[in-house]
Design a protein around this motif. Structure first.
Motif, PDB file in Angstrom:
ATOM      1  N   GLY A  17       0.823  -1.217   0.000  1.00 11.82           N
ATOM      2  CA  GLY A  17       0.000   0.000   0.000  1.00 11.82           C
ATOM      3  C   GLY A  17       0.850   1.258   0.000  1.00 11.82           C
ATOM      4  O   GLY A  17       2.082   1.204  -0.076  1.00 11.82           O
ATOM      5  N   PHE A  18       0.181   2.388   0.130  1.00 11.40           N
ATOM      6  CA  PHE A  18       0.853   3.695   0.067  1.00 11.40           C
ATOM      7  C   PHE A  18       1.938   3.818   1.155  1.00 11.40           C
ATOM      8  O   PHE A  18       3.128   3.976   0.859  1.00 11.40           O
ATOM      9  N   ILE A  19       1.554   3.719   2.424  1.00  8.55           N
ATOM     10  CA  ILE A  19       2.557   3.860   3.494  1.00  8.55           C
ATOM     11  C   ILE A  19       3.469   2.632   3.505  1.00  8.55           C
ATOM     12  O   ILE A  19       4.684   2.735   3.699  1.00  8.55           O
ATOM     13  N   GLY A  20       2.864   1.453   3.268  1.00 17.00           N
ATOM     14  CA  GLY A  20       3.629   0.203   3.326  1.00 17.00           C
ATOM     15  C   GLY A  20       4.835   0.213   2.402  1.00 17.00           C
ATOM     16  O   GLY A  20       5.929  -0.215   2.793  1.00 17.00           O
ATOM     17  N   THR A  41       5.982   9.855   8.814  1.00 13.45           N
ATOM     18  CA  THR A  41       5.165   8.760   9.354  1.00 13.45           C
ATOM     19  C   THR A  41       5.995   7.483   9.428  1.00 13.45           C
ATOM     20  O   THR A  41       5.968   6.751  10.434  1.00 13.45           O
ATOM     21  N   VAL A  42       6.751   7.204   8.372  1.00 15.90           N
ATOM     22  CA  VAL A  42       7.560   5.985   8.334  1.00 15.90           C
ATOM     23  C   VAL A  42       8.643   6.017   9.415  1.00 15.90           C
ATOM     24  O   VAL A  42       8.887   5.017  10.092  1.00 15.90           O
ATOM     25  N   THR A  81      -1.791  11.178   6.318  1.00  9.91           N
ATOM     26  CA  THR A  81      -0.444  11.098   5.757  1.00  9.91           C
ATOM     27  C   THR A  81      -0.541  11.316   4.250  1.00  9.91           C
ATOM     28  O   THR A  81      -1.494  10.851   3.614  1.00  9.91           O
ATOM     29  N   TYR A  82       0.431  12.040   3.704  1.00  2.00           N
ATOM     30  CA  TYR A  82       0.422  12.291   2.263  1.00  2.00           C
ATOM     31  C   TYR A  82       1.843  12.131   1.745  1.00  2.00           C
ATOM     32  O   TYR A  82       2.810  12.115   2.533  1.00  2.00           O
ATOM     33  N   GLN A 138      10.684  -0.024   1.946  1.00  3.15           N
ATOM     34  CA  GLN A 138      11.968   0.460   1.412  1.00  3.15           C
ATOM     35  C   GLN A 138      12.883   0.947   2.549  1.00  3.15           C
ATOM     36  O   GLN A 138      14.091   0.672   2.535  1.00  3.15           O
ATOM     37  N   ALA A 139      12.297   1.623   3.529  1.00  2.75           N
ATOM     38  CA  ALA A 139      13.120   2.120   4.654  1.00  2.75           C
ATOM     39  C   ALA A 139      13.712   0.948   5.440  1.00  2.75           C
ATOM     40  O   ALA A 139      14.879   0.993   5.851  1.00  2.75           O
ATOM     41  N   LEU A 140      12.934  -0.110   5.627  1.00  2.09           N
ATOM     42  CA  LEU A 140      13.439  -1.285   6.352  1.00  2.09           C
ATOM     43  C   LEU A 140      14.533  -1.984   5.548  1.00  2.09           C
ATOM     44  O   LEU A 140      15.545  -2.424   6.101  1.00  2.09           O
TER      45      LEU A 140
END
Ligand SMILES: NC(=O)c1ccc[n+]([C@@H]2O[C@H](COP(=O)([O-])OP(=O)(O)OC[C@H]3O[C@@H](n4cnc5c(N)ncnc54)[C@H](O)[C@@H]3O)[C@@H](O)[C@H]2O)c1
Length: 317
Positions: free
Chosen positions: A16-19, A223-224, A179-180, A24-26
């Protein structure tokens, strides 16, 4: 070496959007990431090629049993987030947030993993306090058209806190505010992608209501970062923590800001306000600041400028 180095992390809803940003950050932090997603609102995962080999994926609905890898941390982001999506199939929304959360909890308990739950500011409903602290019990219409989302997220929180009390589960709950950022789709139905898409096309921006209702928009990078800290920081164990940007704007202000940024000369048009739409929304982030040492870094104006310059709203298929 980072906390995430060689950790095995499951991200339910990782397409999803936040996922996608969290995954990627993880991966960037050297975790091995297993994504579980039924792609009901998600899309094909796009990660940087150099991190591809740390990633595995499973096309699966979290409401039904399956084999999952043994994990150190489980993120449960699986749930539609936009009203058009969660109201489109309210029963499935209930199943995902209650049965699906239970399945992810059971798996986290089986492997002794930390579970980070993506909850929502919608648990505050049309809030009676301002700004909203985690101690606010919320003002939610339990039988309205938003209840499938608000109330199922509240049920998930209640379920998880029972597991903290009775099973010593290591659960951390993020109450995420609007979140955007890059990767939102034009058909998503939420204010920023709606306005940005209309402004890009040079058409009038549509406000539902008179525009005096407020929101607080947090850039997805912030948010991430908050979600990552929730997974890492011991002090977050058993806690419910607001993750949002405390800069409050009216919907009219943000529409005008987007029109100005995009050079859109069209008018703003006003349509009926949706049922149970909250009047004010702004997080008190004192708990996130003290427990996670987290504050949002991206100013709304800067986030919107980047969104505009890079055309980061995705066109729906
Ligand atoms: N985006 C926001 O502003 C916001 C605000 C508050 C809370 N949240 C929460 O954050 C999480 C992620 O939000 P988002 O904006 O990325 O939403 P999204 O709709 O873009 O992503 C949700 C993902 O979950 C998947 N999914 C849904 N039901 C599933 C199921 N039963 N089994 C497996 N996968 C399933 C979807 O396919 C999608 O990939 C959600 O839990 C949402 O409630 C988001």
């Amino acid at each position: 070496m980072s906390f995430w180095h060689d950790k095995i992390v499951i991200v339910a809803g990782g397409a999803g959007f936040i996922g996608q940003h969290l995954v990627q950050a993880l991966l960037n932090a050297h975790a091995s990431v297993h994504v579980i997603d039924n792609h009901s609102t998600g899309r094909a995962l796009e990660v940087q090629p150099r991190t591809q080999q740390q990633l595995t994926q499973q096309h699966h609905d979290i409401c039904t049993p399956t084999m999952m890898p043994k994990a150190d941390v489980v993120y449960n982001l699986a749930s539609p987030a936009s009203p058009v999506h969660y109201q489109g199939d309210p029963i499935q929304t209930w199943k995902t947030n209650v049965l699906g959360t239970l399945k992810m909890l059971e798996h986290a308990l089986d492997c002794g993993a930390t579970l980070v739950q993506a909850s929502t500011s919608e648990v505050y409903g049309d809030p009676l306090s301002h700004p909203q602290k985690e101690t606010d019990w919320g003002n939610v219409n339990p039988i309205g058209p938003r209840a499938c989302y608000d109330e199922s997220k509240r049920a998930a929180e209640a379920l998880l806190m029972d597991a903290v009390r009775t099973a010593s589960a290591d659960v951390r709950i993020a109450r995420i505010f609007n979140t955007y950022g890059p990767g939102m789709t034009d058909s998503d139905g939420r204010a920023i992608p709606n306005f940005a898409t209309q402004a890009e096309q040079g058409t009038p921006l549509t406000i539902y209501g008179d525009g005096t209702q407020t929101r607080s928009f947090c850039h997805v990078s912030d948010t991430v970062e908050g979600l990552m800290r929730l997974g890492m920081v011991d002090a977050a164990k058993g806690q419910v923590i607001n993750i949002g940007n405390p800069t409050e704007v009216t919907i009219l202000e943000i529409a005008q800001q987007i029109n100005a940024l995009f050079g859109n000369k069209s008018d703003i048009v006003f349509e009926d306000r949706p049922v149970d739409d909250p009047q004010r929304r702004c997080p008190d982030i004192g708990r996130a600041e003290s427990l996670l040492d987290w504050t949002p870094q991206m100013k709304l104006q800067d986030g919107l400028i980047t969104l505009h310059q890079t055309g980061q709203i995705r066109k729906s298929a």
